[in-house]
Design a protein around this motif. Structure first.
Motif, PDB file in Angstrom:
ATOM      1  N   ARG A  32     133.747  39.622  19.455  1.00  0.00           N
ATOM      2  CA  ARG A  32     135.117  40.144  19.388  1.00  0.00           C
ATOM      3  C   ARG A  32     135.549  40.389  20.826  1.00  0.00           C
ATOM      4  O   ARG A  32     134.921  41.178  21.530  1.00  0.00           O
ATOM      5  N   LEU A  34     138.783  40.732  23.877  1.00  0.00           N
ATOM      6  CA  LEU A  34     140.169  41.054  24.185  1.00  0.00           C
ATOM      7  C   LEU A  34     140.950  39.757  24.368  1.00  0.00           C
ATOM      8  O   LEU A  34     140.439  38.789  24.934  1.00  0.00           O
ATOM      9  N   GLY A  58     133.168  49.686  25.208  1.00  0.00           N
ATOM     10  CA  GLY A  58     133.145  48.454  24.429  1.00  0.00           C
ATOM     11  C   GLY A  58     133.397  47.262  25.326  1.00  0.00           C
ATOM     12  O   GLY A  58     134.429  46.604  25.257  1.00  0.00           O
ATOM     13  N   GLY A  59     132.442  46.966  26.196  1.00  0.00           N
ATOM     14  CA  GLY A  59     132.606  45.856  27.144  1.00  0.00           C
ATOM     15  C   GLY A  59     132.311  44.512  26.506  1.00  0.00           C
ATOM     16  O   GLY A  59     132.806  43.482  26.961  1.00  0.00           O
ATOM     17  N   SER A  61     131.043  40.983  25.538  1.00  0.00           N
ATOM     18  CA  SER A  61     130.611  39.887  26.407  1.00  0.00           C
ATOM     19  C   SER A  61     131.494  39.735  27.644  1.00  0.00           C
ATOM     20  O   SER A  61     131.290  38.796  28.413  1.00  0.00           O
ATOM     21  N   GLY A  62     132.467  40.627  27.836  1.00  0.00           N
ATOM     22  CA  GLY A  62     132.980  40.764  29.179  1.00  0.00           C
ATOM     23  C   GLY A  62     134.410  40.390  29.531  1.00  0.00           C
ATOM     24  O   GLY A  62     134.751  40.403  30.715  1.00  0.00           O
ATOM     25  N   ILE A  82     130.643  50.384  29.371  1.00  0.00           N
ATOM     26  CA  ILE A  82     129.683  50.878  28.369  1.00  0.00           C
ATOM     27  C   ILE A  82     129.696  49.939  27.163  1.00  0.00           C
ATOM     28  O   ILE A  82     130.769  49.630  26.631  1.00  0.00           O
ATOM     29  N   GLU A  83     128.517  49.501  26.776  1.00  0.00           N
ATOM     30  CA  GLU A  83     128.392  48.619  25.602  1.00  0.00           C
ATOM     31  C   GLU A  83     127.108  48.968  24.869  1.00  0.00           C
ATOM     32  O   GLU A  83     126.045  49.064  25.485  1.00  0.00           O
ATOM     33  N   ILE A  84     127.222  49.121  23.560  1.00  0.00           N
ATOM     34  CA  ILE A  84     126.073  49.561  22.761  1.00  0.00           C
ATOM     35  C   ILE A  84     125.140  48.406  22.412  1.00  0.00           C
ATOM     36  O   ILE A  84     123.964  48.621  22.125  1.00  0.00           O
ATOM     37  N   ASP A 128     138.020  50.144  23.549  1.00  0.00           N
ATOM     38  CA  ASP A 128     138.012  48.920  22.725  1.00  0.00           C
ATOM     39  C   ASP A 128     136.699  48.867  21.937  1.00  0.00           C
ATOM     40  O   ASP A 128     135.887  47.976  22.128  1.00  0.00           O
ATOM     41  N   CYS A 129     136.514  49.876  21.058  1.00  0.00           N
ATOM     42  CA  CYS A 129     135.239  49.966  20.309  1.00  0.00           C
ATOM     43  C   CYS A 129     135.551  50.126  18.829  1.00  0.00           C
ATOM     44  O   CYS A 129     136.553  49.583  18.357  1.00  0.00           O
ATOM     45  N   PHE A 137     136.390  59.664  21.397  1.00  0.00           N
ATOM     46  CA  PHE A 137     136.113  59.190  22.754  1.00  0.00           C
ATOM     47  C   PHE A 137     137.273  59.507  23.698  1.00  0.00           C
ATOM     48  O   PHE A 137     137.056  59.880  24.859  1.00  0.00           O
TER      49      PHE A 137
HETATM   50  C1  LIG Z   1     136.195  44.478  20.317  1.00  0.00           C
HETATM   51  S1  LIG Z   1     134.654  44.477  21.090  1.00  0.00           S
HETATM   52  C2  LIG Z   1     135.075  44.718  22.781  1.00  0.00           C
HETATM   53  C3  LIG Z   1     135.631  43.504  23.459  1.00  0.00           C
HETATM   54  C4  LIG Z   1     135.618  43.580  24.957  1.00  0.00           C
HETATM   55  N1  LIG Z   1     136.393  44.695  25.444  1.00  0.00           N
HETATM   56  C5  LIG Z   1     136.102  42.295  25.590  1.00  0.00           C
HETATM   57  O1  LIG Z   1     137.148  42.326  26.239  1.00  0.00           O
HETATM   58  O2  LIG Z   1     135.458  41.281  25.433  1.00  0.00           O
HETATM   59  C6  LIG Z   1     134.028  46.056  20.671  1.00  0.00           C
HETATM   60  C7  LIG Z   1     132.694  46.362  21.306  1.00  0.00           C
HETATM   61  O3  LIG Z   1     132.459  47.763  21.239  1.00  0.00           O
HETATM   62  C8  LIG Z   1     131.074  47.950  21.139  1.00  0.00           C
HETATM   63  N2  LIG Z   1     130.842  49.320  20.661  1.00  0.00           N
HETATM   64  C9  LIG Z   1     131.086  49.807  19.427  1.00  0.00           C
HETATM   65  N3  LIG Z   1     130.787  51.103  19.347  1.00  0.00           N
HETATM   66  C10 LIG Z   1     130.344  51.473  20.575  1.00  0.00           C
HETATM   67  C11 LIG Z   1     129.872  52.705  21.130  1.00  0.00           C
HETATM   68  N4  LIG Z   1     129.811  53.810  20.389  1.00  0.00           N
HETATM   69  N5  LIG Z   1     129.506  52.720  22.422  1.00  0.00           N
HETATM   70  C12 LIG Z   1     129.565  51.590  23.188  1.00  0.00           C
HETATM   71  N6  LIG Z   1     129.998  50.389  22.707  1.00  0.00           N
HETATM   72  C13 LIG Z   1     130.388  50.329  21.423  1.00  0.00           C
HETATM   73  C14 LIG Z   1     130.641  46.857  20.165  1.00  0.00           C
HETATM   74  O4  LIG Z   1     129.253  46.589  20.244  1.00  0.00           O
HETATM   75  C15 LIG Z   1     131.523  45.691  20.592  1.00  0.00           C
HETATM   76  O5  LIG Z   1     130.852  44.831  21.489  1.00  0.00           O
END
Ligand SMILES: C[S@@+](CC[C@H](N)C(=O)[O-])C[C@H]1O[C@@H](n2cnc3c(N)ncnc32)[C@H](O)[C@@H]1O
Length: 192
Positions: A32, A34, A58-59, A61-62, A82-84, A128-129, A137
């Motif tokens: 997923r 942006l 919610g980074g 894949s970048g 930050i990415e989980i 973006d999580c 948050f």
């Molecule tokens: C929509 S994607 C982010 C897309 C990203 N910003 C990009 O531009 O490619 C949401 C991300 O948030 C991460 N995520 C969800 N809950 C989280 C948490 N509590 N802490 C850190 N990352 C989290 C997910 O693993 C997922 O990769």
């Protein structure tokens, strides 16, 4: 501003996301990201305000990391990403390194809930999580006067509860921008 190799990297990540959506890749395996137009906006915004201390939740894949790191390069700033999910973040690290943007990023792997209490003051934050986490948050961010918080998926996920929440804070100006999936841009007014 994003440079051509950065736009190309974002386009590749976005093309994979679109292909995975179209081919019915199981949800857990889908990336997923942006939307490119939102990444373009995020980079211009961060660079325009000269943000030095940036954080994203919610980074993945970048895509957003590229956008914020490119702004950090211009403004002499840094991004905490930050990415989980470790494999998603590992891919982001490789991409940012290839783009020579890695010197501007501190990657944190794990739940943002455990990192946010230790996070210092911010000029710009990007959320973006998972949607249920946006409000807790947001409330944990160390926001300083003049700072901006941007949140994605506001229109796609009808996140009126988040919009109502941020707009209820004193000294805040907030607007929903119809860019990509919908961005809520929340500005904490500086004292006059
Ligand atoms: C929509 S994607 C982010 C897309 C990203 N910003 C990009 O531009 O490619 C949401 C991300 O948030 C991460 N995520 C969800 N809950 C989280 C948490 N509590 N802490 C850190 N990352 C989290 C997910 O693993 C997922 O990769």
């Amino acid at each position: 501003m994003l440079q051509t190799p950065e736009r190309e990297a974002i386009a590749r990540l976005w093309a994979r996301k679109v292909e995975q959506d179209a081919s019915g890749t199981p949800q857990a395996q889908r990336h997923r990201n942006l939307e490119p137009v939102s990444a373009e906006f995020l980079c211009s915004l961060a660079e325009g305000i000269g943000a030095k201390r940036m954080l994203e939740i919610g980074g993945s894949s970048g895509v957003s990391t590229i956008a914020l790191a490119a702004a950090a390069r211009a403004a002499g700033g840094r991004v905490t990403s930050i990415e989980i999910e470790p494999t998603r973040q590992a891919e982001a690290r490789v991409t940012l390194t290839r783009l020579k943007l890695d010197p501007y990023v501190d990657f944190l792997t794990g739940d943002a809930a455990s990192f946010l209490p230790e996070t210092g003051p911010l000029d710009l934050a990007f959320i973006d999580c998972e949607k249920d986490d946006y409000i807790p948050f947001f409330d944990m961010l160390h926001i300083i006067p003049g700072a901006i918080v941007v949140a994605d998926n506001i229109l796609s996920h009808s996140m009126t509860y988040y919009v109502d929440h941020v707009r209820s804070r004193d000294g805040v100006e907030s607007v929903t921008l119809p860019i990509g999936q919908g961005l809520e841009l929340t500005h904490f007014a500086a004292p006059r």
